[in-house]
Design an enzyme around this catalytic site. Structure first.
Site, PDB file in Angstrom:
ATOM      1  N   THR A   1      -2.388  65.299  25.167  1.00 48.45           N
ATOM      2  CA  THR A   1      -3.569  65.036  26.011  1.00 48.45           C
ATOM      3  C   THR A   1      -4.779  64.749  25.134  1.00 48.45           C
ATOM      4  O   THR A   1      -5.541  63.795  25.357  1.00 48.45           O
ATOM      5  CB  THR A   1      -3.852  66.257  26.912  1.00 48.45           C
ATOM      6  OG1 THR A   1      -2.693  66.511  27.697  1.00 48.45           O
ATOM      7  CG2 THR A   1      -5.038  66.031  27.810  1.00 48.45           C
TER       8      THR A   1
ATOM      9  N   ASN B   1       7.842  60.578  31.586  1.00 40.93           N
ATOM     10  CA  ASN B   1       8.183  62.006  31.588  1.00 40.93           C
ATOM     11  C   ASN B   1       8.854  62.458  32.875  1.00 40.93           C
ATOM     12  O   ASN B   1       9.609  63.429  32.878  1.00 40.93           O
ATOM     13  CB  ASN B   1       6.929  62.848  31.335  1.00 40.93           C
ATOM     14  CG  ASN B   1       5.775  62.464  32.220  1.00 40.93           C
ATOM     15  OD1 ASN B   1       5.330  61.315  32.230  1.00 40.93           O
ATOM     16  ND2 ASN B   1       5.293  63.406  32.998  1.00 40.93           N
TER      17      ASN B   1
ATOM     18  N   GLN C   1       7.443  61.508  24.965  1.00 42.11           N
ATOM     19  CA  GLN C   1       8.818  61.842  25.375  1.00 42.11           C
ATOM     20  C   GLN C   1       9.875  61.104  24.553  1.00 42.11           C
ATOM     21  O   GLN C   1      11.072  61.273  24.791  1.00 42.11           O
ATOM     22  CB  GLN C   1       9.023  61.506  26.864  1.00 42.11           C
ATOM     23  CG  GLN C   1       8.189  62.333  27.822  1.00 42.11           C
ATOM     24  CD  GLN C   1       8.686  63.786  27.947  1.00 42.11           C
ATOM     25  OE1 GLN C   1       9.807  64.112  27.566  1.00 42.11           O
ATOM     26  NE2 GLN C   1       7.839  64.655  28.454  1.00 42.11           N
TER      27      GLN C   1
ATOM     28  N   SER D   1       3.758  64.272  20.531  1.00 45.75           N
ATOM     29  CA  SER D   1       3.531  65.655  20.972  1.00 45.75           C
ATOM     30  C   SER D   1       4.584  66.573  20.350  1.00 45.75           C
ATOM     31  O   SER D   1       5.780  66.315  20.465  1.00 45.75           O
ATOM     32  CB  SER D   1       3.615  65.702  22.500  1.00 45.75           C
ATOM     33  OG  SER D   1       3.677  67.028  22.949  1.00 45.75           O
TER      34      SER D   1
ATOM     35  N   THR E   1     -11.336  72.943  11.657  1.00 45.04           N
ATOM     36  CA  THR E   1     -10.330  73.490  10.745  1.00 45.04           C
ATOM     37  C   THR E   1      -8.929  73.243  11.293  1.00 45.04           C
ATOM     38  O   THR E   1      -8.648  73.501  12.462  1.00 45.04           O
ATOM     39  CB  THR E   1     -10.571  74.998  10.534  1.00 45.04           C
ATOM     40  OG1 THR E   1     -11.916  75.151  10.102  1.00 45.04           O
ATOM     41  CG2 THR E   1      -9.628  75.576   9.492  1.00 45.04           C
TER      42      THR E   1
ATOM     43  N   CYS F   1       2.538  69.054  34.280  1.00 48.40           N
ATOM     44  CA  CYS F   1       1.080  68.983  34.187  1.00 48.40           C
ATOM     45  C   CYS F   1       0.416  68.827  35.543  1.00 48.40           C
ATOM     46  O   CYS F   1      -0.783  68.971  35.678  1.00 48.40           O
ATOM     47  CB  CYS F   1       0.676  67.805  33.309  1.00 48.40           C
ATOM     48  SG  CYS F   1       1.542  67.818  31.761  1.00 48.40           S
TER      49      CYS F   1
END
Ligand code: PLP
Length: 383
Positions: free
Chosen positions: A73, A149, A184, A204, A242, A329
């Site tokens: 995302t 997905n 995916q 991802s 970071t 989601c």
């Protein structure tokens, strides 16, 4: 007999032991800030550099083209907003596809872009020509996912990318940029950014048996793209803050493992998927959603007449089988925009469920799943 059968790998994959073994020493020892000048900092910076190298290698990119992110995302938002910022003199028109993930559609909305949403056919396909036809003088970005997905339908990113590149050449323009959400894809499809002709690509970690909270954005060298975040110089200033070193290490080794396993695992899963698909379709009043052939080898999305998808998910869960009603989601009971884009009726959408196979899936799992689904569906219809 297994106590649980997990068939929701499109939502999340378990952490691979290879990834965990790579992460553990880093979590324990590499606490230094990679931006610090001391030995501890330099050690962390070296680890981080090797993550960029290994992730880049998996997709045929250069290490400096990889930006470590906190997930897909995040990456998609950076791709969309960064492209629109860089191309603000050109315009703010984006082209995408009706079956894209909510992250793409949402990022375009948040960016305040003008959008053309290209429809898919009843099997979930688009053609490159309809995308290129939608290009306007103010088009800055085109975003098309590599594999869906919810229904697992695979788009021909190579052909779409080549067609966009040809359009750019013919029109003497660096725009529109081309982004693909490949979240995916890596477990089952080969990704080479040069062959795909993409300028931006999203990956991802939790979809490739890596840790959650990590991912990456590929940004092609010299692509007209602008930073969005204010902050430090981490990730070449493209993603300040970071870095999550252990997460990046886990992601890098999980992705490398996934690419190495891709062919064998795809060949192992395909007959299992076929068996599941055929077994479920033997239940009267069942239909497959999305194309059968151009589909990920781990995805089965079906609608069963006479039972709500959510009810089936809950009943299967009680019987020890984890599946889903589509995109994790979405949350709640919002109907699937992907299935609506295929032209499915509301009843069909509400009665759809998704099974996504993975490394732990066996023949016995498939056999048990078919039997259990049959029992539940028939009981709901006649009970
Ligand atoms: N894009 C696709 C195709 C996905 O499947 C997902 C998650 O399911 C996302 C984007 C969002 O990923 P994340 O939750 O890692 O941000």
């Amino acid at each position: 007999m297994k106590s649980r059968i997990y068939l929701d790998h499109a939502a999340a994959t378990p952490l691979s032991s290879v990834a965990w073994m790579a992460m553990e020493p880093v979590l324990l020892s590499n606490f230094g800030n990679p931006s610090s000048l001391h030995k501890e900092g330099v050690a962390s910076a070296n680890v981080l550099r090797s993550c960029h190298v290994s992730i880049a290698k998996c997709i045929g990119a250069h290490a400096d083209e990889i930006v470590l992110m906190s997930g897909a995302t995040d990456s998609i938002n950076l791709a969309v907003i960064g492209s629109l910022k860089a191309g603000s003199m050109k315009g703010k028109h984006v082209i995408t596809v009706a079956t894209e993930h909510a992250a793409v559609l949402g990022a375009i909305l948040v960016a305040g872009a003008n959008v053309t949403i290209v429809p898919v056919d009843d099997r979930g396909h688009i053609d490159a020509e309809s995308i290129v036809k939608a290009i306007r003088p103010d088009t800055v970005l085109i975003s098309v996912m590599m594999a869906n997905n919810e229904i697992g339908v695979v788009h021909d990113i190579h052909h779409i990318g080549k067609t966009i590149e040809a359009w750019r050449k013919k029109n003497g323009s660096v725009y529109p940029l081309f982004h693909s959400d490949a979240s995916q894809a890596p477990n089952y499809l080969s990704i080479d950014v040069a062959l795909l002709h993409v300028d931006l690509l999203t990956l991802s970690s939790p979809k490739v048996y890596g840790p959650k909270g990590t991912g990456a954005l590929f940004i092609r060298r010299n692509a007209p793209w602008s930073s969005v975040f204010g902050g430090g110089k981490q990730e070449g200033g493209r993603r300040p803050g970071t870095e999550n070193i252990s997460g990046a290490v886990g992601f890098g080794s999980a992705l490398t493992e996934s690419v190495a396993m891709r062919e064998k695992e795809s060949a192992r899963l395909l007959p299992l998927r076929e068996k599941l698909m055929m077994g479920l379709l033997e239940i009267d009043g069942t239909q497959l959603n999305g194309d059968h052939i151009r589909r990920l080898p781990n995805n089965v999305n079906v609608s069963f007449k006479g039972i709500e998808g959510e009810e089936l998910v809950i009943r299967l869960d009680a019987a020890g089988i984890a599946i889903s009603t589509g995109s994790a989601c979405k949350g709640g009971s919002e109907p699937s925009h992907v299935l609506a884009a295929l032209g499915l009726s509301t009843d069909c959408i509400n009665s759809s469920v998704r099974f996504t196979l993975g490394r732990s899936t066996t023949e016995e799992d498939i056999r048990r799943t078919i039997l259990t689904v049959r029992e539940i569906v028939l009981a709901a219809r006649f009970g």
